[in-house]
Design an enzyme around this catalytic site. Structure first.
Site, PDB file in Angstrom:
ATOM      1  N   GLY A 258      -8.648   2.095   7.669  1.00  0.00           N
ATOM      2  CA  GLY A 258      -7.916   1.334   6.663  1.00  0.00           C
ATOM      3  C   GLY A 258      -7.552  -0.033   7.206  1.00  0.00           C
ATOM      4  CD  GLU A 259      -3.571  -3.188   4.548  1.00  0.00           C
ATOM      5  OE1 GLU A 259      -3.519  -4.412   4.724  1.00  0.00           O
ATOM      6  OE2 GLU A 259      -2.994  -2.604   3.624  1.00  0.00           O
ATOM      7  CG  PHE A 260      -2.127  -1.055   8.809  1.00  0.00           C
ATOM      8  CD1 PHE A 260      -1.444  -2.264   8.764  1.00  0.00           C
ATOM      9  CD2 PHE A 260      -1.902  -0.126   7.814  1.00  0.00           C
ATOM     10  CE1 PHE A 260      -0.543  -2.534   7.747  1.00  0.00           C
ATOM     11  CE2 PHE A 260      -1.003  -0.387   6.791  1.00  0.00           C
ATOM     12  CZ  PHE A 260      -0.319  -1.592   6.760  1.00  0.00           C
ATOM     13  N   GLY A 261      -6.321  -0.868  10.898  1.00  0.00           N
ATOM     14  CA  GLY A 261      -7.286  -0.833  11.987  1.00  0.00           C
ATOM     15  C   GLY A 261      -7.883  -2.202  12.213  1.00  0.00           C
TER      16      GLY A 261
ATOM     17  CG  HIS B 223      -1.226   3.902   8.609  1.00  0.00           C
ATOM     18  ND1 HIS B 223      -1.880   4.856   9.335  1.00  0.00           N
ATOM     19  CD2 HIS B 223      -2.056   2.830   8.569  1.00  0.00           C
ATOM     20  CE1 HIS B 223      -3.052   4.399   9.704  1.00  0.00           C
ATOM     21  NE2 HIS B 223      -3.182   3.166   9.257  1.00  0.00           N
TER      22      HIS B 223
END
Length: 339
Positions: free
Chosen positions: A115-118, A66
């Site tokens: 969050g989005e990166f997952g 992140h």
């Protein structure tokens, strides 16, 4: 109105691995450095890099992937040290859910992510296992992955071994079930990364704040190092002091989480160069970093000797897995010592 108070934003509500930050405050280590630190908790973990990067908050905690992505997106943040080194991170699930060690067993499943990166990570993995992102249902859970698995809202979700995995194990015990039925598909193994360093938890700071307050940054890290040293030398006493300050820590579940976090704490606080190179390359593979991206970290503000990097990081990970299994069975506070 101006203030000399320095704001520090955690990556979520107070958790067992936040203990060095709170101890530095509780034991007066910040005060000894003439620092006044306001420790804040976010309502949304995804807000941290934006708030630190925008200068609304001076410093904070965030995972390595992140932190890299934040700078690439225009939020001027830099890692100034490490808190939790390479906690095992993966897709947590329960035996009997229809999920196995075969990634393709995730077809049609509801996968939770923080969050989005997952989601980006899982989407990228589907390409390597003959699947597409349309083959699963993504559910954004924040930090409630274990809760949602237990409630049946999702079939599995991304978590770390010393937090969400412990939550699942302890819930199974309460139900009279085998705690070994809590499983994890480790992302580092699935993606053939050779380390779990993408989820290393970092001390980050706003670039303008660093440039204007270099001595304050050094003093902050000095206080954190002192707190870390105390915690590693006296884990039971440190945990009791944290619990007295934060009564929510005074549960068997949180104590078990702290025991499982104990081996992951960075003793030196140093950013590990090899880990940053690996995650920088991984970020490019995920298409969240440009090809010419330079990792945004520094060890400049750490005023003690830098330790030698581990010779064989993959072997170290294998030893850590055995170590954590022993901790799961026996509890207690023990660090992994590499010969």
């Amino acid at each position: 109105m101006s203030t000399n108070k320095i704001t520090f934003l955690l990556n979520w509500e107070a958790a067992p691995y936040h203990i060095p930050v709170y101890l530095a405050n509780i034991k007066g280590y910040f005060k000894d450095e003439n620092l006044d630190i306001a420790i804040l908790e976010p309502s949304n973990p995804s807000d941290v890099t934006e708030l630190v990067g925008s200068g609304k908050v001076d410093m904070g905690l965030k995972a390595m992937v992140h932190t890299l992505a934040a700078k690439a997106r225009g939020f001027p943040v830099t890692s100034i040290g490490s808190l939790l080194d390479e906690p095992f991170t993966g897709i947590c699930y329960l035996e009997g859910s229809g999920i196995t060690s075969d990634f393709q067993s995730l077809k049609g499943k509801r996968i939770g992510y923080v969050g989005e990166f997952g989601k980006i990570q899982v989407d990228e993995l589907t390409k390597h296992y003959g699947m597409t992102p349309d083959d699963y249902v993504a559910v954004r859970c924040g930090m409630n992955v274990a809760k949602y698995i237990l409630e049946g809202t999702i079939d599995c979700g991304i978590g770390i071994e010393c937090i969400q995995q412990v939550e699942l194990e302890e819930a199974l015990k309460e139900q009279g079930k085998d705690s070994n039925d809590a499983k994890m598909l480790r992302i580092d193994k699935l993606a053939e990364l050779g380390c779990c360093c993408f989820c290393t938890i970092l001390y980050i700071a706003n670039d303008k704040f660093i440039a204007e307050n270099p001595q304050a940054v050094k003093k902050f890290l000095k206080a954190i190092k002192r707190a870390t040293d105390y915690m590693l030398a006296h884990p039971r006493e440190a945990w009791a002091e944290y619990g007295n300050f934060k009564p929510t820590m005074q549960t068997d579940l949180n104590t078990k989480k702290f025991q499982r976090c104990y081996a992951y704490f960075s003793e030196s606080l140093y950013n590990v160069h090899r880990d940053w190179r690996k995650v920088n390359n991984y970020g490019k593979r995920l298409d969240i970093l440009p090809e010419n991206y330079v990792p945004n970290y520094t060890n400049e503000y750490l005023s003690w000797p830098e330790p030698k990097e581990v010779d064989d990081p993959e072997k170290a990970q294998d030893l850590m897995l055995k170590h954590q299994e022993e901790c799961k069975t026996c509890g207690g506070y023990k660090r992994l010592v590499l010969a």
